[in-house]
Design an enzyme around this catalytic site. Sequence first.
Site, short mmCIF file in Angstrom:
data_model
loop_
_atom_site.label_atom_id
_atom_site.label_comp_id
_atom_site.label_asym_id
_atom_site.label_seq_id
_atom_site.Cartn_x
_atom_site.Cartn_y
_atom_site.Cartn_z
N HIS A 124 1.85 4.18 -2.88
CA HIS A 124 1.78 5.74 -2.88
C HIS A 124 3.23 6.51 -3.33
O HIS A 124 3.24 7.37 -4.29
CB HIS A 124 1.66 6.07 -1.73
CG HIS A 124 0.28 5.92 -0.98
ND1 HIS A 124 -0.97 6.44 -1.61
CD2 HIS A 124 -0.56 5.51 0.29
CE1 HIS A 124 -1.99 6.12 -1.00
NE2 HIS A 124 -1.63 5.69 -0.05
N HIS B 232 0.91 -1.27 0.31
CA HIS B 232 -0.16 -0.14 0.01
C HIS B 232 0.88 1.23 0.13
O HIS B 232 0.60 2.35 -0.90
CB HIS B 232 -0.94 -0.07 1.18
CG HIS B 232 -1.75 1.13 1.29
ND1 HIS B 232 -3.29 0.87 1.14
CD2 HIS B 232 -1.49 2.48 1.74
CE1 HIS B 232 -3.66 2.33 1.18
NE2 HIS B 232 -2.59 3.17 1.65
N GLU B 233 1.73 1.27 1.03
CA GLU B 233 2.71 2.69 1.02
C GLU B 233 3.65 2.77 -0.08
O GLU B 233 3.99 3.72 -0.71
CB GLU B 233 3.66 2.50 2.38
CG GLU B 233 2.56 2.40 3.69
CD GLU B 233 1.69 3.81 3.66
OE1 GLU B 233 1.84 4.86 3.01
OE2 GLU B 233 0.59 3.52 4.00
#
Length: 233
Positions: A32, A28-29
């Site tokens: 980004h 997820h990170e």
Amino acid sequence: MTFGNFLAFPLDQLPFIVLVLIISFTVHEFAHAYTAYKFGDPTAKLLGRVTLNPAEHISLIGMIFFVLAGFGWAKPVPVDRSRFRKPRLMGVITTAAGPVSNLVLAFIGVLAVFVVNHFHMLEHSTDGVNSAVYVFLQHFIRTNLILFLFNLIPIPPLDGYRILYDIAPQRAARSLSRYEQWALYIFLLLIFIPPLSRYTLGVLFQLRYPLAEALSWPLSRIYGFDIPWRLLL
């Protein structure tokens, strides 16, 4: 009273939960950070965040909180939208990349369930191995579907708020920013007040079933059988 009484999950399933969280939070990170970097913002890259190394993304406190309370967090990726050629559009895509990555992971988990069942890959395994694989896949799919849904809630500090802020007209965005100071209290109420969480987050998380069915629909046509997601998730 045993240590297990303080946990949000059964003690014997804790290793699966931790492994799933490490994978899910890291991807997820990374999504980004990688998207922001590709759009021209080197901030995350300079901080070593454009990597799949969990050590750069996992918050130990956030992980412990998840194990104890059922929700947690990773280290947020810093993004400088002023570096983007089209700040609002690229900001939306960068923010959405995190939740979308969890949806992709959920699909990979769904695919794994179909492949394992279709090819009878565990038919010669011991009951312990068989059970471990299915427990891991259940947590993997459920956690990523919930992370996808949860992060789309339009309340700071969740991704859904940032997306809403970027797509809203500037006047509406300025109005939203005036209420950010109250957002944390609303967020905590939704998490910790059972009647509120039951009729908000509880209802929202029920969407994981139709989501799993939607992700599995093309696979069920290919493999010729359906998976009872309401029993598994």
